[in-house]
Structure formats: C-alpha cells, structure tokens
Scaffold this motif. Structure first.
Motif, PDB file in Angstrom:
ATOM      1  N   SER A  96       0.831  -1.200   0.000  1.00  0.00           N
ATOM      2  CA  SER A  96       0.000   0.000   0.000  1.00  0.00           C
ATOM      3  C   SER A  96       0.864   1.247   0.000  1.00  0.00           C
ATOM      4  O   SER A  96       0.369   2.339   0.195  1.00  0.00           O
ATOM      5  CB  SER A  96      -0.932   0.004   1.215  1.00  0.00           C
ATOM      6  N   GLY A  97       2.171   1.074  -0.249  1.00  0.00           N
ATOM      7  CA  GLY A  97       3.072   2.213  -0.298  1.00  0.00           C
ATOM      8  C   GLY A  97       2.957   2.983  -1.588  1.00  0.00           C
ATOM      9  O   GLY A  97       2.113   2.721  -2.432  1.00  0.00           O
ATOM     10  N   ARG A  98       3.876   3.941  -1.782  1.00  0.00           N
ATOM     11  CA  ARG A  98       3.807   4.851  -2.923  1.00  0.00           C
ATOM     12  C   ARG A  98       4.146   4.165  -4.232  1.00  0.00           C
ATOM     13  O   ARG A  98       3.718   4.608  -5.298  1.00  0.00           O
ATOM     14  CB  ARG A  98       4.767   6.026  -2.711  1.00  0.00           C
ATOM     15  N   MET A  99       4.964   3.106  -4.170  1.00  0.00           N
ATOM     16  CA  MET A  99       5.407   2.483  -5.413  1.00  0.00           C
ATOM     17  C   MET A  99       4.463   1.338  -5.750  1.00  0.00           C
ATOM     18  O   MET A  99       4.456   0.329  -5.073  1.00  0.00           O
ATOM     19  CB  MET A  99       6.835   1.949  -5.250  1.00  0.00           C
ATOM     20  N   PRO A 100       3.649   1.480  -6.764  1.00  0.00           N
ATOM     21  CA  PRO A 100       2.571   0.509  -6.964  1.00  0.00           C
ATOM     22  C   PRO A 100       2.929  -0.681  -7.847  1.00  0.00           C
ATOM     23  O   PRO A 100       2.078  -1.170  -8.577  1.00  0.00           O
ATOM     24  CB  PRO A 100       1.494   1.356  -7.620  1.00  0.00           C
ATOM     25  N   GLU A 101       4.160  -1.164  -7.790  1.00  0.00           N
ATOM     26  CA  GLU A 101       4.473  -2.333  -8.610  1.00  0.00           C
ATOM     27  C   GLU A 101       3.771  -3.562  -8.059  1.00  0.00           C
ATOM     28  O   GLU A 101       3.753  -3.785  -6.849  1.00  0.00           O
ATOM     29  CB  GLU A 101       5.997  -2.585  -8.621  1.00  0.00           C
ATOM     30  N   GLN A 102       3.217  -4.346  -8.949  1.00  0.00           N
ATOM     31  CA  GLN A 102       2.555  -5.574  -8.556  1.00  0.00           C
ATOM     32  C   GLN A 102       3.509  -6.753  -8.719  1.00  0.00           C
ATOM     33  O   GLN A 102       4.356  -6.767  -9.613  1.00  0.00           O
ATOM     34  CB  GLN A 102       1.332  -5.832  -9.436  1.00  0.00           C
ATOM     35  N   TYR A 103       3.309  -7.747  -7.867  1.00  0.00           N
ATOM     36  CA  TYR A 103       4.053  -8.997  -7.954  1.00  0.00           C
ATOM     37  C   TYR A 103       3.056 -10.087  -8.330  1.00  0.00           C
ATOM     38  O   TYR A 103       2.014 -10.225  -7.687  1.00  0.00           O
ATOM     39  CB  TYR A 103       4.717  -9.324  -6.616  1.00  0.00           C
ATOM     40  N   PHE A 104       3.398 -10.840  -9.369  1.00  0.00           N
ATOM     41  CA  PHE A 104       2.480 -11.825  -9.909  1.00  0.00           C
ATOM     42  C   PHE A 104       2.867 -13.243  -9.515  1.00  0.00           C
ATOM     43  O   PHE A 104       4.045 -13.576  -9.373  1.00  0.00           O
ATOM     44  CB  PHE A 104       2.453 -11.746 -11.437  1.00  0.00           C
ATOM     45  N   GLY A 105       1.842 -14.074  -9.413  1.00  0.00           N
ATOM     46  CA  GLY A 105       2.065 -15.501  -9.287  1.00  0.00           C
ATOM     47  C   GLY A 105       2.317 -16.124 -10.651  1.00  0.00           C
ATOM     48  O   GLY A 105       2.227 -15.445 -11.681  1.00  0.00           O
ATOM     49  N   PRO A 106       2.602 -17.431 -10.683  1.00  0.00           N
ATOM     50  CA  PRO A 106       2.959 -18.098 -11.945  1.00  0.00           C
ATOM     51  C   PRO A 106       1.772 -18.417 -12.844  1.00  0.00           C
ATOM     52  O   PRO A 106       1.947 -18.800 -13.994  1.00  0.00           O
ATOM     53  CB  PRO A 106       3.630 -19.393 -11.481  1.00  0.00           C
ATOM     54  N   GLY A 107       0.550 -18.285 -12.323  1.00  0.00           N
ATOM     55  CA  GLY A 107      -0.621 -18.501 -13.159  1.00  0.00           C
ATOM     56  C   GLY A 107      -1.238 -19.886 -13.003  1.00  0.00           C
ATOM     57  O   GLY A 107      -0.570 -20.846 -12.616  1.00  0.00           O
ATOM     58  N   THR A 108      -2.524 -19.955 -13.317  1.00  0.00           N
ATOM     59  CA  THR A 108      -3.265 -21.213 -13.398  1.00  0.00           C
ATOM     60  C   THR A 108      -3.910 -21.274 -14.775  1.00  0.00           C
ATOM     61  O   THR A 108      -4.651 -20.365 -15.153  1.00  0.00           O
ATOM     62  CB  THR A 108      -4.371 -21.290 -12.329  1.00  0.00           C
ATOM     63  N   ARG A 109      -3.586 -22.325 -15.524  1.00  0.00           N
ATOM     64  CA  ARG A 109      -4.179 -22.495 -16.855  1.00  0.00           C
ATOM     65  C   ARG A 109      -5.421 -23.353 -16.718  1.00  0.00           C
ATOM     66  O   ARG A 109      -5.337 -24.515 -16.322  1.00  0.00           O
ATOM     67  CB  ARG A 109      -3.180 -23.147 -17.805  1.00  0.00           C
ATOM     68  N   LEU A 110      -6.577 -22.768 -17.018  1.00  0.00           N
ATOM     69  CA  LEU A 110      -7.861 -23.453 -16.860  1.00  0.00           C
ATOM     70  C   LEU A 110      -8.504 -23.672 -18.212  1.00  0.00           C
ATOM     71  O   LEU A 110      -8.599 -22.748 -19.027  1.00  0.00           O
ATOM     72  CB  LEU A 110      -8.798 -22.614 -15.983  1.00  0.00           C
ATOM     73  N   THR A 111      -8.941 -24.908 -18.428  1.00  0.00           N
ATOM     74  CA  THR A 111      -9.690 -25.245 -19.641  1.00  0.00           C
ATOM     75  C   THR A 111     -11.050 -25.772 -19.225  1.00  0.00           C
ATOM     76  O   THR A 111     -11.135 -26.660 -18.370  1.00  0.00           O
ATOM     77  CB  THR A 111      -8.953 -26.307 -20.468  1.00  0.00           C
ATOM     78  N   VAL A 112     -12.096 -25.219 -19.823  1.00  0.00           N
ATOM     79  CA  VAL A 112     -13.463 -25.674 -19.558  1.00  0.00           C
ATOM     80  C   VAL A 112     -14.012 -26.288 -20.842  1.00  0.00           C
ATOM     81  O   VAL A 112     -14.080 -25.631 -21.886  1.00  0.00           O
ATOM     82  CB  VAL A 112     -14.368 -24.513 -19.103  1.00  0.00           C
ATOM     83  N   THR A 113     -14.367 -27.575 -20.761  1.00  0.00           N
ATOM     84  CA  THR A 113     -14.850 -28.278 -21.962  1.00  0.00           C
ATOM     85  C   THR A 113     -16.227 -28.891 -21.725  1.00  0.00           C
ATOM     86  O   THR A 113     -16.637 -29.068 -20.575  1.00  0.00           O
ATOM     87  CB  THR A 113     -13.872 -29.378 -22.385  1.00  0.00           C
TER      88      THR A 113
END
Lengths: 113, 113
Positions: A96-113
């Motif tokens: 919540s500081g002044r520098m708003p860089e986000q840190y991301f997770g590695p992701g979840t690949r979802l397929t709906v069939t």
C-alpha cells in the motif's frame, strides 16, 4: 519469501462444474488482484481487494466470486464453469506504499470443456 | 474501450541493437505507468515504471520515456540481448484512488542472435 503462489497450475473442468483457484502471498501486502489473460489479449482485472474483508469488482467479474478473510489468501471461486472461462488466471499483490508495482504468481491455466 | 494500447503485436531486433516498444493511453487521469515482462508459462514480472511527474526513467539497459501531451510512453532496451525475448506489457494506474491497473495487449519481442 515464496512471493505469490497459485494452485493448481493446470486444471480441466467440465461445463457446469465449480472450483476454487488458490492464491497466497507472504509479503504482507494489503492489495491483491485476480486477472485473466486470454490469447493475444492483455490482462483483464476480475476482482481486487485492498485488505482483509474488503473486495471489489474489476472489469470482468461475471461468473466469479472472491473472499479475503486473511491478508495472505485471496481465493477465486468459479461457479458453473463455462467455456468462456477458459483462460490463464494470474493472481498479484502489491504494497500500500507509494510504489505501486505488482508482484504476480505463476498462473493457473484453466480449460473448460 | 481499450484505454491502454500496444499497437505492435510483435517486434524483431538484432542482438546488440536498440529495441523500442510503444504504448499509448487515452485516460488523462492515469499518473503512473509500468512495464512488465512475461516469459511463457510464467507470471509477469515488473521491469520499470515512471510517474507522470517525470518524462524519463532509467534502470540499466532499460529506459522508459513518457510524453504526456501525446499520451504515449515507450520502453527502450539498449543493447538488446537474446534473454530479453519475451512479451512486454505496459500498464497504467492512478496512484491514489482506484487501485486498478489497465494493461495493454502486449508486444512480443524477439531478439535475434
């Protein structure tokens, strides 16, 4: 520090099934976000949270729900999965500081069939 | 309405030369801009940012330029290296208020050895 972790990495769902995508961060960040990335597109914000107990909708919230009971965890719930929800989902956090860089997770690949 | 645009889906550059990636935005309320780099099967990682009170920010081989009157920013990579091959996203936000980020659709950079 593990940073931002996401589980599972991959998942295949049948239409109408439900699931929860898990996201956790160990950096004591107040702000957390869920994005989806479709092929050839940028990241679209689904939901975000500015602290435990506080969540709000992003650009594409339909079909999803979130909760934020702790600072560390921000799960994303898919109810009644649809093929349109096939995507890669990223969780992110920031201070919540002044520098708003986000840190991301590695992701979840979802397929709906 | 695409508030942040990256009009070049891809770019190829020879190793050692300069890479210039461009980004345009439409919302004059944005006051902070970020560049993220993304490798396949990984989450985006923060690269460099710039506040709207500046017109240039440098970090090693990476420089971001901001032209507020044109609502345009660019990322310069000099010299380009094969390891720079990735998808680059620009993002815009307001430091106070919305806590939301708008991402461009990305530019795939390929640095040729």
């Amino acid at each position: 520090n593990a940073g931002v972790t996401q589980t599972p990495k991959f998942r295949i769902l049948k239409i109408g099934q439900s699931m929860t995508l898990q996201c956790a961060q160990d950096m004591n960040h107040n702000y957390m976000y869920w994005y989806r990335q479709d092929p050839g597109m940028g990241l679209k914000l689904i939901y975000y949270s500015v602290g435990a107990g506080i969540t709000d909708k992003g650009e594409v919230p339909n079909g999803y729900n979130v909760s934020r009971s702790t600072t560390e965890d921000f799960p994303l719930r898919l109810e009644l999965a649809a093929p349109s929800q096939t995507s890669v989902y990223f969780c992110a956090s920031r201070t919540s500081g002044r520098m708003p860089e986000q840190y991301f997770g590695p992701g979840t690949r979802l397929t709906v069939t | 309405d695409q508030q942040v645009k990256q009009n070049s889906p891809s770019l190829s550059v020879q190793e050692g030369r300069i890479s210039i990636l461009n980004c345009d935005y439409t919302n004059s309320m944005f006051d902070y801009f970020l560049w993220y780099k993304k490798y396949p099967a990984e989450g985006p990682t923060f690269l460099i940012s710039i506040s709207s009170i500046k017109d240039k920010n440098e970090d090693g081989r990476f420089t971001v330029f901001l032209n507020k009157s044109a609502k345009h920013l660019s990322l310069h990579i000099v010299p380009s290296q094969p390891g720079d091959s990735a998808v680059y996203f620009c993002a815009a936000t307001r430091v106070s208020g919305t806590y939301k980020y708008i991402f461009g659709t990305g530019t795939r950079l390929k640095v040729l050895a």
